[in-house]
Write a protein that holds these residues in place. Sequence first.
Motif, PDB file in Angstrom:
ATOM      1  N   ALA A  36       6.855  -1.181   7.478  1.00  0.00           N
ATOM      2  CA  ALA A  36       6.121  -1.422   8.720  1.00  0.00           C
ATOM      3  C   ALA A  36       4.608  -1.437   8.541  1.00  0.00           C
ATOM      4  O   ALA A  36       3.885  -1.954   9.407  1.00  0.00           O
ATOM      5  N   VAL A  37       4.121  -0.869   7.435  1.00  0.00           N
ATOM      6  CA  VAL A  37       2.668  -0.765   7.260  1.00  0.00           C
ATOM      7  C   VAL A  37       2.169  -1.508   6.031  1.00  0.00           C
ATOM      8  O   VAL A  37       0.953  -1.546   5.793  1.00  0.00           O
ATOM      9  N   LYS A  38       3.055  -2.081   5.244  1.00  0.00           N
ATOM     10  CA  LYS A  38       2.629  -2.791   4.037  1.00  0.00           C
ATOM     11  C   LYS A  38       1.655  -3.908   4.388  1.00  0.00           C
ATOM     12  O   LYS A  38       1.870  -4.668   5.330  1.00  0.00           O
ATOM     13  N   GLY A  39       0.583  -3.968   3.616  1.00  0.00           N
ATOM     14  CA  GLY A  39      -0.423  -4.990   3.851  1.00  0.00           C
ATOM     15  C   GLY A  39      -1.469  -4.596   4.882  1.00  0.00           C
ATOM     16  O   GLY A  39      -2.497  -5.273   5.019  1.00  0.00           O
ATOM     17  N   ARG A  40      -1.214  -3.515   5.613  1.00  0.00           N
ATOM     18  CA  ARG A  40      -2.172  -3.063   6.635  1.00  0.00           C
ATOM     19  C   ARG A  40      -2.762  -1.693   6.301  1.00  0.00           C
ATOM     20  O   ARG A  40      -3.924  -1.435   6.608  1.00  0.00           O
ATOM     21  N   PHE A  41      -1.969  -0.834   5.712  1.00  0.00           N
ATOM     22  CA  PHE A  41      -2.410   0.519   5.393  1.00  0.00           C
ATOM     23  C   PHE A  41      -2.592   0.661   3.887  1.00  0.00           C
ATOM     24  O   PHE A  41      -1.850   0.059   3.103  1.00  0.00           O
ATOM     25  N   THR A  42      -3.548   1.492   3.500  1.00  0.00           N
ATOM     26  CA  THR A  42      -3.786   1.780   2.093  1.00  0.00           C
ATOM     27  C   THR A  42      -3.984   3.276   1.911  1.00  0.00           C
ATOM     28  O   THR A  42      -4.842   3.868   2.583  1.00  0.00           O
ATOM     29  N   ILE A  43      -3.211   3.845   0.995  1.00  0.00           N
ATOM     30  CA  ILE A  43      -3.376   5.252   0.673  1.00  0.00           C
ATOM     31  C   ILE A  43      -4.186   5.353  -0.609  1.00  0.00           C
ATOM     32  O   ILE A  43      -4.008   4.554  -1.540  1.00  0.00           O
ATOM     33  N   SER A  44      -5.093   6.317  -0.650  1.00  0.00           N
ATOM     34  CA  SER A  44      -5.908   6.512  -1.839  1.00  0.00           C
ATOM     35  C   SER A  44      -6.232   8.000  -1.965  1.00  0.00           C
ATOM     36  O   SER A  44      -5.989   8.774  -1.032  1.00  0.00           O
ATOM     37  N   GLN A  45      -6.784   8.360  -3.111  1.00  0.00           N
ATOM     38  CA  GLN A  45      -7.076   9.763  -3.329  1.00  0.00           C
ATOM     39  C   GLN A  45      -8.421   9.944  -4.011  1.00  0.00           C
ATOM     40  O   GLN A  45      -8.883   9.074  -4.728  1.00  0.00           O
TER      41      GLN A  45
END
Length: 125
Positions: free
Chosen positions: A63-72
């Motif tokens: 549902a979030v692929k291409g819109r959300f990005t997780i990083s650290q």
Amino acid sequence: QVQLVESGGASVQTGGSLRLSCEASGYSSSPRFMAWFRRGPGKEREGVAAIGTRAGSTYYADAVKGRFTISQDSTRNVVYLQMNSLKPEDTAMYYCATILRSVASPLADREYKYWGQGTQVTVSS
């Protein structure tokens, strides 16, 4: 005692962007996975995104692929969730979670031991 503190939740309009932050502290050893989950109104909690902290591998819900990005930022034990093109269905309480061991299913909430209190994201149409 591991503590997770989320921030960055807000009310935005459809198409807007937000960046959530989760700051972790109290580790006796480095976390292996950190993840974001959400619980929308009347919905079950679901995995949104996860990151393997050693290799930097990332995992996303469809549902979030291409819109959300997780990083650290591993130097500060902070994980981020950049959310773009937000939709009303993204409205939820967003929770950060972590675990100190490797996991088989990074987007499954049963894998995680430590949880934050959550930050509210509301997307209006």
